[in-house]
Write an enzyme that holds these catalytic residues in place. Structure first.
Site, PDB file in Angstrom:
ATOM      1  N   TRP A  89     -17.615 -16.637  11.132  1.00 45.76           N
ATOM      2  CA  TRP A  89     -18.874 -15.874  11.119  1.00 45.76           C
ATOM      3  C   TRP A  89     -18.767 -14.584  11.920  1.00 45.76           C
ATOM      4  O   TRP A  89     -19.486 -13.622  11.647  1.00 45.76           O
ATOM      5  CB  TRP A  89     -20.020 -16.735  11.662  1.00 45.76           C
ATOM      6  CG  TRP A  89     -19.707 -17.413  12.960  1.00 45.76           C
ATOM      7  CD1 TRP A  89     -19.895 -16.930  14.220  1.00 45.76           C
ATOM      8  CD2 TRP A  89     -19.134 -18.704  13.117  1.00 45.76           C
ATOM      9  NE1 TRP A  89     -19.481 -17.821  15.155  1.00 45.76           N
ATOM     10  CE2 TRP A  89     -19.004 -18.944  14.508  1.00 45.76           C
ATOM     11  CE3 TRP A  89     -18.705 -19.702  12.227  1.00 45.76           C
ATOM     12  CZ2 TRP A  89     -18.472 -20.111  15.030  1.00 45.76           C
ATOM     13  CZ3 TRP A  89     -18.171 -20.869  12.743  1.00 45.76           C
ATOM     14  CH2 TRP A  89     -18.060 -21.072  14.127  1.00 45.76           C
ATOM     15  N   LYS A  90     -17.853 -14.539  12.883  1.00 47.49           N
ATOM     16  CA  LYS A  90     -17.693 -13.314  13.679  1.00 47.49           C
ATOM     17  C   LYS A  90     -17.117 -12.187  12.828  1.00 47.49           C
ATOM     18  O   LYS A  90     -17.580 -11.048  12.876  1.00 47.49           O
ATOM     19  CB  LYS A  90     -16.805 -13.588  14.888  1.00 47.49           C
ATOM     20  CG  LYS A  90     -17.396 -14.596  15.866  1.00 47.49           C
ATOM     21  CD  LYS A  90     -16.452 -14.864  17.021  1.00 47.49           C
ATOM     22  CE  LYS A  90     -17.032 -15.931  17.953  1.00 47.49           C
ATOM     23  NZ  LYS A  90     -16.116 -16.227  19.080  1.00 47.49           N
ATOM     24  N   GLY A 146       2.080  -3.201  16.387  1.00 44.29           N
ATOM     25  CA  GLY A 146       2.864  -2.009  16.085  1.00 44.29           C
ATOM     26  C   GLY A 146       4.342  -2.152  16.381  1.00 44.29           C
ATOM     27  O   GLY A 146       5.158  -1.389  15.863  1.00 44.29           O
ATOM     28  N   HIS A 195       0.818  -1.208   0.000  1.00 47.25           N
ATOM     29  CA  HIS A 195       0.000   0.000   0.000  1.00 47.25           C
ATOM     30  C   HIS A 195       0.856   1.265   0.000  1.00 47.25           C
ATOM     31  O   HIS A 195       0.335   2.363   0.183  1.00 47.25           O
ATOM     32  CB  HIS A 195      -0.954  -0.004   1.197  1.00 47.25           C
ATOM     33  CG  HIS A 195      -2.077  -0.974   1.031  1.00 47.25           C
ATOM     34  ND1 HIS A 195      -1.891  -2.329   1.060  1.00 47.25           N
ATOM     35  CD2 HIS A 195      -3.402  -0.782   0.804  1.00 47.25           C
ATOM     36  CE1 HIS A 195      -3.044  -2.944   0.875  1.00 47.25           C
ATOM     37  NE2 HIS A 195      -3.983  -2.026   0.703  1.00 47.25           N
ATOM     38  N   ASP A 206      -3.822  -2.801  13.110  1.00 46.82           N
ATOM     39  CA  ASP A 206      -4.290  -2.496  11.753  1.00 46.82           C
ATOM     40  C   ASP A 206      -4.691  -3.825  11.120  1.00 46.82           C
ATOM     41  O   ASP A 206      -3.837  -4.657  10.829  1.00 46.82           O
ATOM     42  CB  ASP A 206      -3.163  -1.816  10.970  1.00 46.82           C
ATOM     43  CG  ASP A 206      -3.532  -1.495   9.524  1.00 46.82           C
ATOM     44  OD1 ASP A 206      -4.629  -1.869   9.086  1.00 46.82           O
ATOM     45  OD2 ASP A 206      -2.697  -0.884   8.826  1.00 46.82           O
ATOM     46  N   MET A 207      -5.978  -4.033  10.933  1.00 47.51           N
ATOM     47  CA  MET A 207      -6.442  -5.352  10.498  1.00 47.51           C
ATOM     48  C   MET A 207      -7.602  -5.248   9.525  1.00 47.51           C
ATOM     49  O   MET A 207      -8.469  -4.373   9.644  1.00 47.51           O
ATOM     50  CB  MET A 207      -6.874  -6.193  11.701  1.00 47.51           C
ATOM     51  CG  MET A 207      -7.930  -5.546  12.565  1.00 47.51           C
ATOM     52  SD  MET A 207      -8.394  -6.523  14.000  1.00 47.51           S
ATOM     53  CE  MET A 207      -9.438  -7.753  13.233  1.00 47.51           C
TER      54      MET A 207
END
Length: 333
Positions: free
Chosen positions: A226-227, A302, A45, A174-175
């Site tokens: 599913w969560k 981090g 990115h 960050d996910m």
């Protein structure tokens, strides 16, 4: 990979953006965030995404001269339109505004509609933490994640960031809502490596660690099964409701034309509730509790970023030769 000094990377990207019509101030900031993303090891990115960003400008998807516009406000909550300007600059301005509100009221929230890809999601968590704020932000995306129990991509992988300031190293999660983001899948594929765990389904419906097979099927696994699927949906719903913008099902499903997305930026000011020394003691206590009895295998969110940042500032930022050549060609054009 060859390495390039951070300053050279930053200056090269700045010149390219100036050639695309950015003002000097906006070119410098946008280029710095791209360069810092690459410096911190999020190559997919950072520099690797830069040529596509330039193509989006040339195709009219990213409108260089547009800046965010406030549409309405209610207490500490504000609604802004990004006017389809550069996603990095829109997001940075939005978190900056949330921080301003939080300094006055303890909490600030900016909901942003009609924006573009913000590149590394974690950038805006680091921005909040550097300002001494707890930061939360998320975005919806194009449909690229099937709901649990479905084969059809209807949800977004909707990255979520939670950042907590800490003098000894900010904690920044960050996910994406998929077990592996599409950028990570692409990185593993380019290295001809398998994923460390199953990351999705292949075209035959079998779980696989093959990143190319998952990219082809468009069936990555949501985190927590599913969560994660449910979390993706509610993040999308909140972003659309708060911003008044588009939900995932209304966004183009073309990766080259993903635009008009919705985002939320929250800043919370812990320094208004307790002394800095107390906050540091509490944060350090949580981090140290993770390490107790361990021998280096456990790290906080981090921590790896800080290690990579230090290494790349010292040795130079790794760049893929073909990508760097393409960017230098843009600079020479």
């Amino acid at each position: 990979m060859p390495r390039v000094p951070f300053q050279e990377l930053h200056e090269t990207l700045t010149r390219v953006l100036l050639n695309q019509g950015f003002t000097p101030e906006r070119a410098e900031l946008c280029a710095r965030i791209f360069a810092e993303t690459t410096r911190d090891g999020v190559y997919t990115h950072g520099l690797n995404r830069f040529p596509r960003f330039i193509n989006n400008i040339r195709d009219g998807i990213v409108r260089v001269h547009e800046s965010p516009e406030r549409l309405s406000a209610f207490g500490v909550l504000e609604r802004w339109s990004g006017r389809r300007g550069p996603g990095i600059l829109n997001a940075y301005a939005s978190m900056g505004r949330a921080i301003e509100i939080a300094r006055e009221h303890g909490v600030g929230c900016v909901a942003l509609s009609q924006t573009n890809h913000w590149m590394r999601a974690g950038t805006y968590g680091w921005q909040a933490a550097e300002a001494g704020m707890i930061g939360l932000c998320w975005t919806n995306t194009m449909p690229n994640l099937p709901p649990w129990g479905s084969k059809v991509r209807k949800l977004g992988n909707n990255p979520l960031v939670i950042a907590v300031p800490r003098a000894g190293g900010h904690v920044v999660l960050d996910m994406a809502m998929s077990q592996f983001s599409y950028g990570t899948l692409a990185a593993y594929r380019k290295r001809n490596e398998l994923l460390p765990v199953d990351g999705g389904f292949d075209s035959e419906g079998q779980l696989t660690r093959d990143p190319a097979a998952i990219e082809q099927s468009w069936r990555p696994l949501p985190i927590g099964y599913w969560k994660g699927s449910g979390l993706s949906m509610v993040l999308d719903l909140m972003a659309a409701l708060l911003s008044g913008g588009l939900a995932t099902h209304q966004i183009s499903d073309s990766m080259d034309r993903e635009t008009g997305i919705s985002q939320v930026f929250l800043a919370l000011h812990p320094g208004g509730l307790a002394a800095a020394e107390e906050l540091t003691r509490m944060a350090d206590g949580v981090v140290e509790s993770l390490r107790m009895g361990e021998e280096g295998a456990v790290r906080y969110p981090g921590e790896q970023t800080l290690r990579i940042r230090e290494e790349n500032l010292k040795l130079g930022v790794p760049v893929e030769e073909d990508v760097w050549a393409a960017v230098r060609a843009l600079d020479a054009a």
